[in-house]
Design an enzyme around this catalytic site. Structure first.
Site, mmCIF file in Angstrom:
data_model
loop_
_atom_site.group_PDB
_atom_site.id
_atom_site.type_symbol
_atom_site.label_atom_id
_atom_site.label_comp_id
_atom_site.label_asym_id
_atom_site.label_seq_id
_atom_site.Cartn_x
_atom_site.Cartn_y
_atom_site.Cartn_z
ATOM 1 N N SER A 105 46.614 35.796 51.319
ATOM 2 C CA SER A 105 47.713 36.690 51.712
ATOM 3 C C SER A 105 47.795 36.726 53.222
ATOM 4 O O SER A 105 46.811 36.479 53.926
ATOM 5 C CB SER A 105 47.447 38.105 51.191
ATOM 6 O OG SER A 105 48.349 39.043 51.743
ATOM 7 N N TYR A 120 41.871 45.190 49.905
ATOM 8 C CA TYR A 120 42.682 44.011 49.571
ATOM 9 C C TYR A 120 42.603 42.987 50.695
ATOM 10 O O TYR A 120 42.372 41.794 50.462
ATOM 11 C CB TYR A 120 44.127 44.446 49.343
ATOM 12 C CG TYR A 120 45.078 43.344 48.968
ATOM 13 C CD1 TYR A 120 45.394 43.092 47.632
ATOM 14 C CD2 TYR A 120 45.698 42.553 49.937
ATOM 15 C CE1 TYR A 120 46.283 42.086 47.276
ATOM 16 C CE2 TYR A 120 46.596 41.545 49.595
ATOM 17 C CZ TYR A 120 46.881 41.325 48.261
ATOM 18 O OH TYR A 120 47.757 40.329 47.926
#
Length: 280
Positions: A139, A152
């Site tokens: 990401s 995350y």
């Protein structure tokens, strides 16, 4: 038909990026093992394609289920050519001064350990397969702050370095390993991370998607197809000289602060310029 006859395993396959990637691989001739814990979504995916898509229920936080997935794909077809370790969710949302160990561990199990174990249990079935490769979903949250919750982001940094380390470990087998860093992609990950009443989910999605259209220099939100295209490139012979790295597909959102690309967003120099006396 770049992937005709190839066996491809995709996790997180029932929605969003995973779903689109399944459809694209199948359209190019692959035998696709689509894994997800969402059984209804997986079954509808199979019904949607004319290609060879085989749904396998799989919760990637359970290592035994990951192993069973890889073993099944190899037993059915003789081996595995491509694995897209894609399953994920937003995970624990608390900042570092509030998160508990359970939330931290759960996020790491879902986003990082699952990738490591996906590699671990697929490799025995990939040795000797020409062009074998892994693509792992990281990401833009791995590249800087402000894009996601802390746990995350840390897990996705781990995916980047894991991909590099695995590329080094597996080079002797001719297996390539790369990662992909999606930007603001129009999927349900944003709304599913929040406890939004069912009757408001669709409206919330439209709000998020509207924001996505304005979040980066490319004046539209990212689509799952944008990521699927890069995954397929990384898995293809055209990327045969690429391993141990990551590709950023983000519409330019990581270029810099908004004022660096949006003339309507004032930056520091704009504020200073405003203080300079103008000739009368």
């Amino acid at each position: 038909m770049r992937f005709a006859g190839k066996t491809v395993v995709i996790t997180g396959a029932a929605s969003g990026i995973g779903r689109e990637t399944v459809l694209k691989f199948a359209a190019e001739g692959a035998i696709v093992y689509a894994a997800d814990r969402d059984v209804a979504g997986g079954e509808s995916l199979v019904a949607e394609t004319n290609g060879d898509v085989r749904f396998v229920p799989c919760d990637v936080t359970d290592v035994a289920q990951i192993k069973a997935l890889m073993d099944r794909a190899a037993a059915d077809t003789g081996g595995i050519d491509v694995v897209f370790n894609n399953a994920g969710a937003a995970g624990a949302r608390e900042p570092i001064d509030e998160i508990d160990a359970e939330g931290w561990d759960g996020t790491m199990d879902l986003l990082l350990r699952s990738v490591a174990m996906g590699i671990r249990y697929a490799v025995p079935h990939m040795k000797g397969r020409p062009g074998a490769s892994f693509v792992n979903t990281a990401s833009i949250a791995a590249l800087g702050t402000g894009y996601s919750p802390t746990a995350y982001a840390v897990a996705k940094v781990g995916v980047l370095h894991l991909s590099k380390m695995a590329a080094a470990d597996l080079a002797k087998y001719g297996i390539r390993v790369n990662a992909i860093c999606p930007g603001f992609i129009k999927t349900n990950i944003f709304t599913s991370a929040l406890e939004i009443p069912e009757e408001h989910v669709e409206a919330a999605k439209q709000v998020v998607f509207s924001m996505a259209d304005q979040a980066q220099p490319v004046a539209r939100g990212g689509q799952p197809a944008d990521i699927a295209a890069m995954v397929m490139f990384l898995a293809s012979p055209e990327a045969g000289f690429i391993t141990g790295t990551h590709m950023v597909v983000d519409g330019g959102i990581t270029i810099g602060p908004r004022h660096s690309w949006d003339p309507e967003a004032p930056g520091m120099f704009d504020a200073l310029q405003a203080m300079v006396p103008q000739p009368s």
